[in-house]
Design a protein around this motif. Structure first.
Motif, PDB file in Angstrom:
ATOM      1  N   GLY A  21       0.804  -1.218   0.000  1.00 22.26           N
ATOM      2  CA  GLY A  21       0.000   0.000   0.000  1.00 22.26           C
ATOM      3  C   GLY A  21       0.833   1.262   0.000  1.00 22.26           C
ATOM      4  N   GLN A  22       2.012   1.202  -0.586  1.00 20.97           N
ATOM      5  CA  GLN A  22       2.927   2.345  -0.583  1.00 20.97           C
ATOM      6  C   GLN A  22       3.151   2.871  -2.001  1.00 20.97           C
ATOM      7  N   VAL A  23       2.073   3.117  -2.722  1.00 20.60           N
ATOM      8  CA  VAL A  23       2.163   3.620  -4.084  1.00 20.60           C
ATOM      9  C   VAL A  23       1.711   5.071  -4.083  1.00 20.60           C
ATOM     10  N   ARG A  24       2.465   5.903  -4.743  1.00 20.23           N
ATOM     11  CA  ARG A  24       2.151   7.322  -4.849  1.00 20.23           C
ATOM     12  C   ARG A  24       1.963   7.673  -6.321  1.00 20.23           C
ATOM     13  N   PRO A  25       1.140   8.685  -6.621  1.00 21.77           N
ATOM     14  CA  PRO A  25       0.907   9.040  -8.023  1.00 21.77           C
ATOM     15  C   PRO A  25       2.132   9.707  -8.642  1.00 21.77           C
ATOM     16  N   TRP A  26       2.283   9.532  -9.947  1.00 26.21           N
ATOM     17  CA  TRP A  26       3.312  10.233 -10.692  1.00 26.21           C
ATOM     18  C   TRP A  26       2.836  11.667 -10.865  1.00 26.21           C
ATOM     19  N   GLU A  27       3.703  12.621 -10.610  1.00 22.57           N
ATOM     20  CA  GLU A  27       3.355  14.022 -10.772  1.00 22.57           C
ATOM     21  C   GLU A  27       4.419  14.720 -11.591  1.00 22.57           C
ATOM     22  N   HIS A  33      12.775  26.348  -8.836  1.00 24.92           N
ATOM     23  CA  HIS A  33      13.252  26.009  -7.494  1.00 24.92           C
ATOM     24  C   HIS A  33      12.114  25.782  -6.503  1.00 24.92           C
ATOM     25  N   SER A  34      11.122  26.657  -6.502  1.00 24.37           N
ATOM     26  CA  SER A  34      10.054  26.529  -5.497  1.00 24.37           C
ATOM     27  C   SER A  34       9.212  25.270  -5.724  1.00 24.37           C
ATOM     28  N   ALA A  35       8.924  24.930  -6.974  1.00 27.76           N
ATOM     29  CA  ALA A  35       8.156  23.711  -7.256  1.00 27.76           C
ATOM     30  C   ALA A  35       8.951  22.473  -6.872  1.00 27.76           C
ATOM     31  N   GLN A  36      10.236  22.460  -7.180  1.00 27.93           N
ATOM     32  CA  GLN A  36      11.086  21.326  -6.814  1.00 27.93           C
ATOM     33  C   GLN A  36      11.183  21.188  -5.301  1.00 27.93           C
ATOM     34  N   ALA A  37      11.280  22.293  -4.598  1.00 27.81           N
ATOM     35  CA  ALA A  37      11.369  22.251  -3.131  1.00 27.81           C
ATOM     36  C   ALA A  37      10.097  21.682  -2.520  1.00 27.81           C
ATOM     37  N   ARG A  38       8.932  22.112  -3.021  1.00 25.92           N
ATOM     38  CA  ARG A  38       7.660  21.588  -2.492  1.00 25.92           C
ATOM     39  C   ARG A  38       7.549  20.082  -2.721  1.00 25.92           C
TER      40      ARG A  38
END
Length: 54
Positions: A21-27, A33-38
């Protein structure tokens, strides 16, 4: 793909991460920089909460 969309694939249930149960969506994350940091903060949270599956 969302985890729900991935679950429709025939081999999905064979994946250790899916079984745990450890699957995360691809985003898609912008290269600024700010998007990568988030995203990195979210990823770090997922990794710290994860359990070893193999």
């Amino acid at each position: 793909m969302t985890p729900e969309e991935m679950a429709t694939r025939p081999t999905y249930e064979l994946l250790p991460a899916a079984q745990a149960g450890q699957v995360r969506p691809w985003e898609y994350v912008g290269m600024d920089h700010s998007a990568q940091a988030r995203y990195t903060e979210r990823l770090a949270g997922w990794l710290s909460d994860a359990q070893e599956v193999t």
